[in-house]
Design a protein around this motif. Structure first.
Motif, mmCIF file in Angstrom:
data_model
loop_
_atom_site.group_PDB
_atom_site.id
_atom_site.type_symbol
_atom_site.label_atom_id
_atom_site.label_comp_id
_atom_site.label_asym_id
_atom_site.label_seq_id
_atom_site.Cartn_x
_atom_site.Cartn_y
_atom_site.Cartn_z
ATOM 1 N N GLU A 250 5.388 -48.279 41.589
ATOM 2 C CA GLU A 250 4.780 -47.085 40.990
ATOM 3 C C GLU A 250 3.731 -48.096 40.031
ATOM 4 O O GLU A 250 2.523 -47.652 40.063
ATOM 5 N N LEU A 251 4.260 -48.813 39.305
ATOM 6 C CA LEU A 251 3.340 -49.315 38.060
ATOM 7 C C LEU A 251 2.420 -50.169 38.576
ATOM 8 O O LEU A 251 1.430 -50.297 38.263
ATOM 9 N N PRO B 84 1.615 -48.596 27.525
ATOM 10 C CA PRO B 84 1.789 -47.145 27.754
ATOM 11 C C PRO B 84 2.128 -46.419 28.988
ATOM 12 O O PRO B 84 2.635 -45.595 29.080
ATOM 13 N N VAL B 85 1.626 -46.959 30.060
ATOM 14 C CA VAL B 85 1.997 -46.763 31.518
ATOM 15 C C VAL B 85 3.341 -46.694 31.680
ATOM 16 O O VAL B 85 4.050 -45.850 32.140
ATOM 17 N N ARG C 203 -3.391 -51.177 39.550
ATOM 18 C CA ARG C 203 -4.290 -51.250 40.551
ATOM 19 C C ARG C 203 -5.370 -50.077 40.319
ATOM 20 O O ARG C 203 -6.539 -50.301 40.419
ATOM 21 N N ARG C 204 -4.712 -48.957 40.320
ATOM 22 C CA ARG C 204 -5.597 -47.717 40.414
ATOM 23 C C ARG C 204 -6.589 -47.694 39.114
ATOM 24 O O ARG C 204 -7.684 -47.530 39.234
#
Ligand SMILES: Nc1nc2c(ncn2[C@@H]2O[C@H](COP(=O)(O)OP(=O)(O)OP(=O)(O)O)[C@@H](O)[C@H]2O)c(=O)[nH]1
Ligand SMILES: Nc1nc2c(ncn2[C@@H]2O[C@H](COP(=O)(O)OP(=O)(O)OP(=O)(O)O)[C@@H](O)[C@H]2O)c(=O)[nH]1
Ligand SMILES: [Mg+2]
Ligand SMILES: [Mg+2]
Lengths: 332, 452
Positions: A75-76, A93-94, A81-82
């Motif tokens: 997911e990270l 932070p993500v 990438r996004r």
């Protein structure tokens, strides 16, 4: 509002003592975890395959579990990438966002299902995780809230188990309903319910013997204990709390699965977080079984029980990283 | 069980490789990844895993894995050998002091099983070594800790030394030693309070007890379910006290027990005993080789076989074994097996030791208590001789008749027939393992894998 700001605001509105206590308890956890995180950021300025490998190790060393870690990393990677994140400090932070999201899906999840009349709470778990101690702490907590509490000595098997609960009873000023060692735990529960009812208690806390989840006979016995409670009070037990030791590795998942099947667990108490273990398996448990953590144990004293706060938990893990990120933000 | 064993993991990879002829270095890499995941899922510390993988890889690359027609077998062999080497040999001996009494100190985290193990060790020393130990209640912190040890002492009819919870543990240890000399005890087992390895003050207390009691043996008690933190715990206790051995508790559970490997790797002291239950007689010597296969998820086959051997009469066993192998097992044999299995201990525990048993759906839920055995007996007794010998003739009509005759339901009859089928399959598999084990000792410990 940014994620960090929200988080910070939330924490500062909590009473200071709670936050401090929680933070103290998690200091060691955080130190090693965050220390590694910082190392990670220092060593890898850019978000590349190596960075993720290292992150994988950090999460695995927190007992999060391979599957969950892999999912999380995937997911990270997508997220990076996004959002076109290239710098390691921007991914932090993500990471904490994802973790907090995973742990807490709605507000007030850790609140206990308290009743107008008597609330019955059943404690279950494998051997030595801290069931009896948690009951003592919780009795103290309820007493302080002005509630009347009764404890049921449902562990009739282990040497000294009844006496252990009795010491807690004296310590916090709560009556213990017991029978002789070796007697039927279901019968103890029956007695305890009658006694608690006649005393008009607000809360009945039921101790049970530790049992490994692969012992079919013992799990059946536990089912019977629960059945007896439900027979006497139709919607009881109102909470079934599974006590997990933060030191436990992947087996905690198996514990959560089996105890849930047998007793329909409504929440988790994660004990011994005052050590260096991180109890990361609760992330996996939340992910797979959707059982919320309700309390954490931070020591052996009667005050060492805290309501679980996902934000605080994550904050505790990432406090230094947060600070660093904030400082960087200010510099900009 | 939630875990996939290494054999199953590698199987997936091998299916992809098969047909390609040769194994490439890339394939070995993929296999190493599987080994890594298997070990991590088993709770082996990630740093320990890293070192381990590096070693295995080195060997794999240097060996003939690439040329081998059975690369999976080769890899497992290497992994198993390396793992067994790392676990060390069997050392379930307790120190004996030159001058009596021998002092043993139990240390570890909260709830690991120190007090219970103290009782178990006392029992072990008396029963197996004809010793006369004195247990010492030096946990003054945990509520009713003294009472717990005293209760164990009563159960065992063995003495426990205590001075209440108002005297310092160091003082208690001192008085206990004097008392032991006076009463001619040859062993002194000191039960200490559980403590965190980062608790400076309490770790200091252990230092003091050690200084005073000069223990011949300091046993670190570790919960087999411990995760990644096992490394930190073992390292701290070892650095501080210099432990002489480890007892791994709660191995009767379904944990893979990777902590065993972690602890061994960082302390390099032997794991001497395994706690196999809550009762005072449930202490067993620790078998490193068996632990290796358990960590790899291959079931505790050897333990199982040993248990079976002590319970089954030889000639009958041979006959059964032949029947298993040739798939001739009848319902009568099944009944007999059930009886024997019952003598070995709770079936659920036995099933946990069987490789792949977790995968067999029908079997996972067999829980055989006395009532159910009665029911199974009734069903089998309602079968004709022909039916017992050849279950394949059991059509719907026959099943209905049997249900009626045994006072059960047709579903129950169906379930039993299905379970019987599964059991037969498994027995066949197991007998294969036993055979192989007889022929060739060592190596893979006589294990049989689906792709060998
Ligand atoms: N450091 C620390 N120790 C704890 C915590 N909770 C419990 N303990 C300790 O862990 C040990 C076991 O706790 P118990 O409450 O007896 O555990 P239990 O689950 O009731 O054990 P059984 O009934 O034997 O299965 C005791 O020494 C407790 O003092 C905690 O949050 N932190
Ligand atoms: N199933 C199983 N349970 C065990 C084993 N060894 C200990 N226990 C159980 O684990 C729990 C904790 O054991 P204790 O002996 O009280 O542990 P301790 O290390 O003395 O705990 P503290 O003194 O509180 O630190 C109890 O419920 C024991 O019955 C074992 O080998 N198997
Ligand atoms: Mg208890
Ligand atoms: Mg103890």
């Amino acid at each position: 509002m940014s994620f960090f700001k929200k988080l910070k605001e939330k924490i500062t509105t909590q009473t200071d003592s709670v936050t401090t206590k929680f933070k103290d308890g998690l200091t060691k956890t955080r130190d090693s975890f965050v220390g590694q995180m910082n190392e990670l950021v220092k060593n890898y300025r850019s978000v590349d395959e190596e960075f993720f490998e290292e992150l994988e190790d950090i999460l695995i060393s927190a007992d999060v579990g391979v599957h969950t870690v892999m999912d999380l990393i995937d997911e990270l990677k997508d997220e990076a990438r996004r959002r076109n994140i290239k710098d390691a400090k921007d991914i932090q932070p993500v990471i904490s966002e994802k973790l907090a999201e995973m742990l807490q899906k709605s507000e007030n999840e850790s609140a206990l299902n308290m009743q107008e009349t008597m609330t019955v709470i059943l404690f279950v778990g494998v051997n030595g995780v801290g069931k009896t101690t948690t009951i003592g702490k919780m009795a103290h907590r309820f007493k302080q809230e002005g509630k009347s509490v009764v404890m049921a000595a449902g562990d009739t098997f282990r040497a000294g188990a009844i006496e252990q609960l009795e010491v807690w009873g004296e310590r916090v000023g709560v009556d213990v309903i017991k029978q002789q060692a070796g007697s039927d735990p279901a019968a103890v529960m029956f007695d305890a319910i009658q006694a608690a009812k006649s005393r008009k208690a607000d809360v009945l806390l039921c101790d049970t013997a530790g049992r490994l989840q692969n012992k079919v006979n013992l799990m059946n016995e536990l089912e019977k204990v629960k059945r007896v409670i439900s027979r006497e009070i139709p919607d009881a037990p109102h909470e079934v709390l599974l006590v997990l030791d933060a030191t436990t590795g992947q087996n905690a998942m198996s514990q959560a699965k089996t105890f849930s099947k047998t007793t329909d667990v409504s929440g988790i108490v994660l004990t011994k977080l005052d050590g260096t273990a991180k109890g990361g398996i609760v992330l996996a448990i939340r992910n797979e079984l959707d059982i919320p953590v309700k309390f954490v144990g931070l020591g052996e004293g009667m005050d060492d029980l805290q309501e679980f706060e996902a934000d605080q938990y994550v904050h505790g893990l990432f406090a230094d990283v947060l600070q660093e990120a904030e400082e960087l933000a200010e510099e900009d | 069980m939630a875990f996939e064993g290494l054999a199953e993991r590698l199987q997936g990879t091998l299916n992809k490789i098969r047909g390609k002829g040769k194994v490439s270095e890339q394939d070995v890499k993929v296999m190493m990844r599987e080994v890594r995941l298997a070990l991590l899922e088993a709770d082996v510390n990630f740093k320990v895993v890293k070192d381990f993988i590096a070693r295995v890889k080195e060997r794999a690359v240097g060996s003939d894995v690439f040329e081998s027609l059975t690369p999976g077998q080769q890899i497992i062999k290497i992994v198993n050998e390396e793992l067994t080497a790392l676990m060390g040999g069997e050392q379930s001996k307790i120190a004996v002091a030159q001058k009596s009494p021998t002092v043993v100190m139990m240390v570890g985290l909260q709830g690991a099983g120190k007090t219970t193990t103290t009782g178990k060790l006392a029992n072990h020393l008396r029963k197996k070594h004809n010793r006369n130990p004195l247990m010492v209640a030096a946990d003054i912190y945990r509520p009713a800790a003294i009472k717990q040890l005293e209760t164990l002492g009563k159960q065992l009819n063995m003495p426990v030394f205590s001075m209440g919870d108002q005297v310092s543990p160091v003082e208690i240890a001192k008085e206990a030693l004097a008392k032991a000399k006076e009463d001619h005890h040859d062993y002194v087992l000191i039960d200490t309070a559980g403590r965190l390895h980062v608790d400076e003050e309490l770790m200091g207390e252990l230092d003091e007890i050690k200084e005073l009691a000069k223990p011949d043996e300091i046993l670190l008690v570790v919960d087999a379910m411990t995760g990644q933190d096992a490394v930190n715990v073992a390292e701290s206790f070892n650095e501080r006290l210099g432990i002489t051995g480890v007892v791994l508790t709660k191995l009767d559970g379904d944990t893979r027990g990777g902590a065993a490997l972690s602890v061994k790797a960082v302390t390099d002291t032997p794991i001497k005993f395994a706690g196999m239950g809550e009762k005072v007689d449930q202490l067993e010597p620790f078998h490193p080789d068996r632990m290796a296969s358990r960590i790899l998820g291959m079931g505790d086959v050897l333990t199982l076989i040993e248990k079976a051997q002590t319970n089954v009469d030889e000639a009958r066993a041979k006959e059964l074994e032949r029947k298993m192998r040739t798939n001739e097992l009848t319902f009568d044999d099944f009944l007999e097996q059930l009886g024997q299995v019952r003598n070995m201990g709770p079936l659920d525990e036995l099933l946990n030791m069987m490789p792949g048993a977790g995968k067999m759906k029908g079997l996972k839920n067999v829980q055989v208590d006395d009532k159910q055995i009665g029911q199974i007996e009734a069903i089998v007794r309602s079968m004709t001789k022909a039916e017992k010998e050849d279950p394949s003739i059991l059509n719907a009509n026959r099943r209905r008749r049997i249900a009626k005759g045994s006072g059960t339901t047709i579903q129950e009859v169906n379930r039993l027939i299905k379970q019987f089928g599964e059991m037969k399959k498994m027995m066949k598999q197991m007998s294969g393992m036993q055979q192989k084990g007889k022929k060739k000792k060592g190596g893979l410990g006589g294990m049989k894998f689906p792709f060998m």
